[in-house]
Design a protein around this motif. Structure first.
Motif, mmCIF file in Angstrom:
data_model
loop_
_atom_site.group_PDB
_atom_site.id
_atom_site.type_symbol
_atom_site.label_atom_id
_atom_site.label_comp_id
_atom_site.label_asym_id
_atom_site.label_seq_id
_atom_site.Cartn_x
_atom_site.Cartn_y
_atom_site.Cartn_z
ATOM 1 N N VAL A 119 -23.432 31.226 6.510
ATOM 2 C CA VAL A 119 -23.151 32.212 7.547
ATOM 3 C C VAL A 119 -22.262 33.271 6.920
ATOM 4 O O VAL A 119 -21.286 32.939 6.240
ATOM 5 N N ASP A 120 -22.583 34.543 7.157
ATOM 6 C CA ASP A 120 -21.722 35.580 6.569
ATOM 7 C C ASP A 120 -20.475 35.785 7.428
ATOM 8 O O ASP A 120 -20.382 35.316 8.564
ATOM 9 N N LYS A 121 -19.518 36.486 6.857
ATOM 10 C CA LYS A 121 -18.208 36.651 7.479
ATOM 11 C C LYS A 121 -18.298 37.324 8.852
ATOM 12 O O LYS A 121 -17.629 36.912 9.806
ATOM 13 N N GLU A 122 -19.138 38.357 8.960
ATOM 14 C CA GLU A 122 -19.261 39.095 10.215
ATOM 15 C C GLU A 122 -19.854 38.217 11.326
ATOM 16 O O GLU A 122 -19.390 38.256 12.464
ATOM 17 N N GLU A 123 -20.895 37.453 10.983
ATOM 18 C CA GLU A 123 -21.512 36.568 11.973
ATOM 19 C C GLU A 123 -20.510 35.527 12.469
ATOM 20 O O GLU A 123 -20.417 35.268 13.668
ATOM 21 N N PHE A 124 -19.769 34.943 11.524
ATOM 22 C CA PHE A 124 -18.810 33.922 11.900
ATOM 23 C C PHE A 124 -17.692 34.512 12.748
ATOM 24 O O PHE A 124 -17.289 33.925 13.764
ATOM 25 N N ALA A 125 -17.201 35.682 12.376
ATOM 26 C CA ALA A 125 -16.129 36.337 13.136
ATOM 27 C C ALA A 125 -16.599 36.668 14.553
ATOM 28 O O ALA A 125 -15.860 36.460 15.529
ATOM 29 N N ALA A 126 -17.816 37.165 14.675
ATOM 30 C CA ALA A 126 -18.360 37.496 15.998
ATOM 31 C C ALA A 126 -18.503 36.237 16.848
ATOM 32 O O ALA A 126 -18.161 36.243 18.047
ATOM 33 N N ALA A 127 -18.996 35.155 16.249
ATOM 34 C CA ALA A 127 -19.147 33.899 16.989
ATOM 35 C C ALA A 127 -17.786 33.357 17.409
ATOM 36 O O ALA A 127 -17.624 32.862 18.533
ATOM 37 N N LEU A 128 -16.813 33.465 16.535
ATOM 38 C CA LEU A 128 -15.461 32.999 16.843
ATOM 39 C C LEU A 128 -14.866 33.788 18.021
ATOM 40 O O LEU A 128 -14.289 33.202 18.942
ATOM 41 N N CYS A 129 -15.046 35.106 17.996
ATOM 42 C CA CYS A 129 -14.553 35.952 19.095
ATOM 43 C C CYS A 129 -15.258 35.617 20.406
ATOM 44 O O CYS A 129 -14.607 35.506 21.456
ATOM 45 N N SER A 130 -16.566 35.453 20.358
ATOM 46 C CA SER A 130 -17.320 35.121 21.563
ATOM 47 C C SER A 130 -16.926 33.747 22.096
ATOM 48 O O SER A 130 -16.809 33.547 23.307
ATOM 49 N N HIS A 131 -16.726 32.804 21.184
ATOM 50 C CA HIS A 131 -16.302 31.457 21.586
ATOM 51 C C HIS A 131 -14.953 31.530 22.300
ATOM 52 O O HIS A 131 -14.761 30.933 23.367
ATOM 53 N N HIS A 132 -14.027 32.283 21.713
ATOM 54 C CA HIS A 132 -12.703 32.428 22.318
ATOM 55 C C HIS A 132 -12.805 33.086 23.698
ATOM 56 O O HIS A 132 -12.163 32.634 24.656
ATOM 57 N N ALA A 133 -13.611 34.123 23.808
ATOM 58 C CA ALA A 133 -13.783 34.811 25.089
ATOM 59 C C ALA A 133 -14.364 33.869 26.143
ATOM 60 O O ALA A 133 -13.937 33.886 27.305
ATOM 61 N N ALA A 134 -15.315 33.043 25.742
ATOM 62 C CA ALA A 134 -15.906 32.082 26.677
ATOM 63 C C ALA A 134 -14.867 31.052 27.118
ATOM 64 O O ALA A 134 -14.818 30.679 28.296
ATOM 65 N N MET A 135 -14.041 30.622 26.200
ATOM 66 C CA MET A 135 -12.991 29.653 26.539
ATOM 67 C C MET A 135 -11.990 30.261 27.517
ATOM 68 O O MET A 135 -11.571 29.614 28.474
ATOM 69 N N VAL A 136 -11.609 31.510 27.290
ATOM 70 C CA VAL A 136 -10.670 32.192 28.189
ATOM 71 C C VAL A 136 -11.303 32.372 29.568
ATOM 72 O O VAL A 136 -10.658 32.168 30.598
ATOM 73 N N ALA A 137 -12.586 32.732 29.592
ATOM 74 C CA ALA A 137 -13.281 32.950 30.863
ATOM 75 C C ALA A 137 -13.386 31.661 31.679
ATOM 76 O O ALA A 137 -13.448 31.707 32.908
ATOM 77 N N MET A 138 -13.415 30.531 31.002
ATOM 78 C CA MET A 138 -13.534 29.250 31.698
ATOM 79 C C MET A 138 -12.202 28.745 32.232
ATOM 80 O O MET A 138 -12.176 27.798 33.013
ATOM 81 N N LYS A 139 -11.094 29.346 31.835
ATOM 82 C CA LYS A 139 -9.788 28.882 32.295
ATOM 83 C C LYS A 139 -9.573 29.315 33.738
ATOM 84 O O LYS A 139 -9.887 30.429 34.126
ATOM 85 N N SER A 140 -9.029 28.407 34.511
ATOM 86 C CA SER A 140 -8.665 28.716 35.893
ATOM 87 C C SER A 140 -7.586 27.728 36.309
ATOM 88 O O SER A 140 -7.465 26.642 35.726
ATOM 89 N N PRO A 141 -6.805 28.074 37.299
ATOM 90 C CA PRO A 141 -5.782 27.133 37.767
ATOM 91 C C PRO A 141 -6.384 25.801 38.236
ATOM 92 O O PRO A 141 -5.802 24.745 38.015
ATOM 93 N N GLN A 142 -7.570 25.865 38.846
ATOM 94 C CA GLN A 142 -8.211 24.649 39.327
ATOM 95 C C GLN A 142 -8.604 23.738 38.155
ATOM 96 O O GLN A 142 -8.421 22.527 38.217
ATOM 97 N N ARG A 143 -9.143 24.325 37.085
ATOM 98 C CA ARG A 143 -9.521 23.519 35.919
ATOM 99 C C ARG A 143 -8.307 22.923 35.232
ATOM 100 O O ARG A 143 -8.325 21.788 34.776
ATOM 101 N N GLU A 144 -7.234 23.704 35.161
ATOM 102 C CA GLU A 144 -5.995 23.202 34.551
ATOM 103 C C GLU A 144 -5.441 22.037 35.362
ATOM 104 O O GLU A 144 -5.001 21.034 34.791
ATOM 105 N N ALA A 145 -5.476 22.157 36.683
ATOM 106 C CA ALA A 145 -4.989 21.072 37.542
ATOM 107 C C ALA A 145 -5.865 19.829 37.386
ATOM 108 O O ALA A 145 -5.351 18.708 37.332
ATOM 109 N N ALA A 146 -7.169 20.018 37.299
ATOM 110 C CA ALA A 146 -8.079 18.888 37.126
ATOM 111 C C ALA A 146 -7.877 18.222 35.778
ATOM 112 O O ALA A 146 -7.965 16.995 35.667
ATOM 113 N N ARG A 147 -7.595 19.006 34.763
ATOM 114 C CA ARG A 147 -7.373 18.454 33.424
ATOM 115 C C ARG A 147 -6.125 17.579 33.405
ATOM 116 O O ARG A 147 -6.064 16.556 32.735
ATOM 117 N N ARG A 148 -5.063 18.021 34.142
ATOM 118 C CA ARG A 148 -3.821 17.228 34.204
ATOM 119 C C ARG A 148 -4.061 15.998 35.018
ATOM 120 O O ARG A 148 -3.658 14.947 34.826
#
Length: 180
Positions: A151-180
């Motif tokens: 995988v080239d550097k640009e592809e990996f960086a883009a995937a990493l950014c998208s992965h992070h954005a998806a993780m942030v989008a999935m965060k919510s107070p309800q999910r955090e409470a359920a995780r605890r």
């Protein structure tokens, strides 16, 4: 005051009082070509009764009616040879249907299967797609592919950014409470 007996939230019929009544209702739904009922009947046959040939029939009918989870069960059967002759080509076909249906874990397994078959470019594409959905194991595999030069550097960086954005989008107070 009316009927206080619990009812199905979808069809408003009374909830069955016995397992035999529930089984009759499920059979009636399966006979009416309800793919979800067929999938559940297949699961009952496979996991409760150990009857994989009956499960295979139910899951095949449900898959023909478009049930993605039935395709998932068929892919597992074919790839593992559970109740059917092991057939990698059929297993991958069903896995592709599930992945296209939006099932991240299935797409990850498809990527792993493609990697085992030495189709590295296809495997990487699947890993990028599923990493964009926030799938953690896929980003770890992409990191290994990046270190190996697959995988080239640009592809990996883009995937990493998208992965992070998806993780942030999935965060919510309800999910955090359920995780605890």
């Amino acid at each position: 005051m009316g009927n206080t007996k619990p009812t199905c939230p979808y069809c408003r019929t009374p909830i069955p009082e016995t397992q035999a009544e529930a089984d009759r209702n499920s059979m009636k739904r399966a006979e009416a070509n309800d793919p979800v009922a067929m999938r559940q009947m297949g699961a009952n046959c496979a996991f409760n009764e150990g009857d994989y040939s009956a499960a295979f029939e139910y899951w095949t009918k449900a898959a023909k009616l478009g049930d993605v989870e039935a395709h998932n069960q068929l892919s597992i059967m074919y790839l593992n040879g559970s109740g059917v002759d092991k057939d990698e080509q059929k297993g991958i076909y069903h896995l592709e249907v599930v992945a296209i249906g939006g099932h991240p874990e299935a797409r990850y397994h498809l990527a792993m299967q493609e990697g085992r078959n030495r189709k590295i470019d296809r495997s990487v594409k699947h890993l990028i797609i599923v990493a964009n959905l926030g799938h953690d194991k896929s980003i770890q595999k992409l990191m290994l592919a990046y270190k190996a030069g697959r995988v080239d550097k640009e592809e990996f960086a883009a995937a990493l950014c998208s992965h992070h954005a998806a993780m942030v989008a999935m965060k919510s107070p309800q999910r955090e409470a359920a995780r605890r």
